[in-house]
Design a protein around this motif. Structure first.
Motif, PDB file in Angstrom:
ATOM      1  N   ILE A   1      36.014  26.646  92.440  1.00 60.16           N
ATOM      2  CA  ILE A   1      37.283  26.403  93.125  1.00 60.16           C
ATOM      3  C   ILE A   1      37.089  25.373  94.236  1.00 60.16           C
ATOM      4  N   THR A   2      35.989  25.463  94.968  1.00 62.46           N
ATOM      5  CA  THR A   2      35.735  24.501  96.044  1.00 62.46           C
ATOM      6  C   THR A   2      35.558  23.091  95.501  1.00 62.46           C
ATOM      7  N   LEU A   3      34.821  22.962  94.386  1.00 63.04           N
ATOM      8  CA  LEU A   3      34.625  21.632  93.802  1.00 63.04           C
ATOM      9  C   LEU A   3      35.931  21.046  93.292  1.00 63.04           C
ATOM     10  N   GLN A   4      36.776  21.879  92.660  1.00 61.53           N
ATOM     11  CA  GLN A   4      38.051  21.381  92.155  1.00 61.53           C
ATOM     12  C   GLN A   4      38.977  20.971  93.297  1.00 61.53           C
ATOM     13  N   GLN A   5      38.962  21.745  94.380  1.00 63.61           N
ATOM     14  CA  GLN A   5      39.770  21.384  95.541  1.00 63.61           C
ATOM     15  C   GLN A   5      39.317  20.051  96.135  1.00 63.61           C
ATOM     16  N   ALA A   6      38.004  19.821  96.176  1.00 66.20           N
ATOM     17  CA  ALA A   6      37.496  18.559  96.716  1.00 66.20           C
ATOM     18  C   ALA A   6      37.911  17.380  95.832  1.00 66.20           C
ATOM     19  N   ALA A   7      37.863  17.564  94.520  1.00 70.00           N
ATOM     20  CA  ALA A   7      38.285  16.484  93.620  1.00 70.00           C
ATOM     21  C   ALA A   7      39.764  16.192  93.766  1.00 70.00           C
ATOM     22  N   ASP A   8      40.590  17.227  93.884  1.00 71.90           N
ATOM     23  CA  ASP A   8      42.031  17.019  94.056  1.00 71.90           C
ATOM     24  C   ASP A   8      42.333  16.328  95.385  1.00 71.90           C
ATOM     25  N   ASP A   9      41.602  16.693  96.412  1.00 74.33           N
ATOM     26  CA  ASP A   9      41.806  16.042  97.709  1.00 74.33           C
ATOM     27  C   ASP A   9      41.452  14.555  97.633  1.00 74.33           C
ATOM     28  N   ALA A  10      40.362  14.239  96.928  1.00 76.70           N
ATOM     29  CA  ALA A  10      39.967  12.837  96.793  1.00 76.70           C
ATOM     30  C   ALA A  10      41.012  12.036  96.025  1.00 76.70           C
ATOM     31  N   GLN A  11      41.593  12.652  94.990  1.00 71.24           N
ATOM     32  CA  GLN A  11      42.650  11.963  94.240  1.00 71.24           C
ATOM     33  C   GLN A  11      43.903  11.787  95.086  1.00 71.24           C
ATOM     34  N   LEU A  12      44.232  12.792  95.892  1.00 65.18           N
ATOM     35  CA  LEU A  12      45.412  12.709  96.748  1.00 65.18           C
ATOM     36  C   LEU A  12      45.248  11.612  97.793  1.00 65.18           C
ATOM     37  N   GLN A  13      44.071  11.485  98.374  1.00 64.59           N
ATOM     38  CA  GLN A  13      43.835  10.421  99.345  1.00 64.59           C
ATOM     39  C   GLN A  13      43.929   9.049  98.698  1.00 64.59           C
ATOM     40  N   LEU A  14      43.516   8.929  97.427  1.00 69.33           N
ATOM     41  CA  LEU A  14      43.590   7.649  96.723  1.00 69.33           C
ATOM     42  C   LEU A  14      45.029   7.181  96.594  1.00 69.33           C
ATOM     43  N   GLN A  15      45.952   8.087  96.402  1.00 70.12           N
ATOM     44  CA  GLN A  15      47.342   7.708  96.198  1.00 70.12           C
ATOM     45  C   GLN A  15      48.015   7.231  97.467  1.00 70.12           C
ATOM     46  N   HIS A  16      47.413   7.475  98.617  1.00 66.79           N
ATOM     47  CA  HIS A  16      48.011   7.058  99.887  1.00 66.79           C
ATOM     48  C   HIS A  16      47.380   5.787 100.443  1.00 66.79           C
ATOM     49  N   LEU A  17      46.419   5.208  99.717  1.00 63.77           N
ATOM     50  CA  LEU A  17      45.776   3.987 100.172  1.00 63.77           C
ATOM     51  C   LEU A  17      46.429   2.776  99.518  1.00 63.77           C
ATOM     52  N   HIS A  18      46.491   1.676 100.256  1.00 63.91           N
ATOM     53  CA  HIS A  18      47.103   0.455  99.739  1.00 63.91           C
ATOM     54  C   HIS A  18      46.134  -0.727  99.732  1.00 63.91           C
ATOM     55  N   ASP A  19      45.103  -0.681 100.529  1.00 63.96           N
ATOM     56  CA  ASP A  19      44.121  -1.755 100.545  1.00 63.96           C
ATOM     57  C   ASP A  19      43.252  -1.666  99.287  1.00 63.96           C
ATOM     58  N   HIS A  20      43.048  -2.801  98.601  1.00 63.72           N
ATOM     59  CA  HIS A  20      42.321  -2.790  97.335  1.00 63.72           C
ATOM     60  C   HIS A  20      40.874  -2.350  97.528  1.00 63.72           C
ATOM     61  N   HIS A  21      40.223  -2.814  98.588  1.00 67.30           N
ATOM     62  CA  HIS A  21      38.823  -2.430  98.811  1.00 67.30           C
ATOM     63  C   HIS A  21      38.715  -0.928  99.094  1.00 67.30           C
ATOM     64  N   GLU A  22      39.614  -0.412  99.939  1.00 63.87           N
ATOM     65  CA  GLU A  22      39.579   1.016 100.233  1.00 63.87           C
ATOM     66  C   GLU A  22      39.885   1.836  98.987  1.00 63.87           C
ATOM     67  N   ARG A  23      40.810   1.344  98.147  1.00 65.12           N
ATOM     68  CA  ARG A  23      41.118   2.079  96.917  1.00 65.12           C
ATOM     69  C   ARG A  23      39.911   2.129  95.981  1.00 65.12           C
ATOM     70  N   ASP A  24      39.168   1.019  95.889  1.00 62.05           N
ATOM     71  CA  ASP A  24      37.983   1.024  95.031  1.00 62.05           C
ATOM     72  C   ASP A  24      36.941   2.021  95.527  1.00 62.05           C
TER      73      ASP A  24
END
Length: 441
Positions: free
Chosen positions: A374-397
């Motif tokens: 559960i902890t690993l899945q929560q960490a992966a979901d958090d990482a995906q959620l943060q990706l959707q809020h980034l707009h800079d191409h370098h930060e997104r990569d």
């Protein structure tokens, strides 16, 4: 006649206007080429078997037009062998074509971008000539090529080569037409509008693109999906994307391609590669899908303005007081000891995490899954959620790599757990994601 000649053997373009033919590193180049061409003529060698071809309009259209050289009044000239090749240079630009060029430049300027028509860009020893070149944000260069119904079909034989050459040198090719036959080609990213007269194209009213733009619909291949599995199986349980045709205004297309909010993609369907324009958000989601097609994709926030919700109600109205007569009093029974109330759930951590994007529920024995998963899945979901809020191409990569590493850690842990417990891996993965993501709502 033409001013630019392509030398097949030397693989260079010759500009006859310049004294050095635009090759100062090759002294006496004109004398050498001219004497050689005259020597071939005295021997009776056909022009088609010599080394000179048109390097201007004909070459841009992918047509091999043989030429020979001559001197007239002290001026260098390259002459086409065929009349149809010569006419290709003198054919006037249609009013519709001019109207499209003017409209592209006007739409770009309204969006804060600059541009020019009939722009020739130097690439090494050759050139790229673009109908209309728009200078966009972050160094983007959108090369608009307009091909209308007045253009002969033979003039489109070099589309793939021209588009590839432009893309290789930093120009995003954008080809527009009013012919359905052209728009169905997959040699570049085509858009199409209806066949319209020049005065309609030139005015500021809405001009709609009816082909070439797609909205990607992401879905899960399970028993509830509306689409058949693209892999040909009944249900594979993975996530897929289906392109849906959407109309878009031509002016918005010009501005958003320059801004980078509409981008080109290559979408494979079976053995065919289709080329569409999509929003940058759909492009990023498609990349995420290709990196992990077993993951549940974050759905778009598209709440209808009115109408019933598709979700089941989460609360029920309180029952109305009953008017049925109360049951007769029971005889006195010995009082039961009062049970202590259940400990209250801590709300402060949950509120803090909900403010960060989602709330968590600690793992307990009733889930049937270890807390590590559960902890690993929560960490992966958090990482995906943060990706959707980034707009800079370098930060997104960078964030995309973090998400991929977290997702890979989840996959390895699920595989190990299912193998150890002799369980179905797919069912474990589905139950884990359902538990974490339903808890996070």
């Amino acid at each position: 006649m033409a001013n630019v000649v392509w030398h097949k053997k030397l693989q260079i373009l010759l500009d006859l206007i310049r004294d050095d033919l635009d090759h100062p590193e090759l002294p006496d180049l004109w004398d050498t080429i001219y004497r050689t061409d005259r020597f071939y003529g005295r021997l009776g060698v056909p022009v088609t078997e010599r080394d000179l071809q048109c390097g201007g309009v004909c070459r841009d259209m992918g047509v091999e037009a043989p030429m020979h050289l001559r001197m007239r009044g002290g001026r260098r000239e390259a002459v086409h062998e065929r009349r149809e090749d010569e006419e290709r240079h003198t054919a006037p630009m249609s009013d519709e074509h001019k109207a499209y060029q003017e409209r592209i430049l006007r739409a770009a300027e309204e969006g804060g971008f600059s541009g020019g028509s009939e722009v020739r860009t130097r690439v090494g020893r050759s050139w790229i000539q673009t109908d209309t070149l728009v200078e966009g944000a972050d160094g983007r260069r959108i090369g608009w090529e307009v091909q209308l119904s007045t253009i002969d079909q033979s003039g489109l034989r070099g589309v793939r080569a021209r588009a590839a050459k432009a893309a290789k040198n930093g120009i995003t090719p954008a080809w527009h037409t009013d012919r359905a036959a052209y728009a169905q080609r997959n040699d570049t990213h085509w858009t199409r509008s209806d066949h319209l007269p020049a005065y309609v194209i030139a005015r500021t009213g809405d001009l709609r693109i009816v082909s070439g733009f797609r909205a990607l619909e992401f879905w899960h291949c399970d028993t509830r999906s509306l689409y058949p599995c693209p892999h040909g199986v009944r249900r594979c349980g993975k996530a897929h994307a289906t392109p849906k045709p959407r109309d878009v205004l031509f002016d918005d297309m010009v501005r958003q391609t320059a801004a980078g909010t509409i981008v080109p993609i290559q979408f494979r369907a079976g053995t065919t590669v289709h080329r569409y324009w999509v929003t940058s958000a759909d492009h990023d989601r498609l990349e995420n899908l290709h990196s992990n097609d077993t993951g549940l994709l974050h759905e778009r926030e598209a709440t209808p303005a009115s109408g019933a919700s598709r979700n089941r109600p989460t609360c029920q109205p309180a029952a109305a007081p009953s008017t049925v007569d109360a049951p007769p009093p029971q005889p006195d029974l010995p009082a039961l000891p009062v049970q202590p109330p259940a400990p209250a759930i801590e709300t402060a951590p949950a509120a803090a995490e909900q403010h960060a994007g989602r709330s968590r529920q600690p793992a307990h024995s009733t889930t049937g899954l270890p807390s590590e998963l559960i902890t690993l899945q929560q960490a992966a979901d958090d990482a995906q959620l943060q990706l959707q809020h980034l707009h800079d191409h370098h930060e997104r990569d960078l964030q995309r790599q973090v998400w991929r590493d977290a997702a890979a850690a989840v996959q390895d842990a699920v595989t190990h757990y299912a193998r150890t417990k002799r369980l179905n891996r797919y069912e474990v993965e589905v139950r884990l994601r359902r538990l974490v993501r339903h808890t996070a709502r």
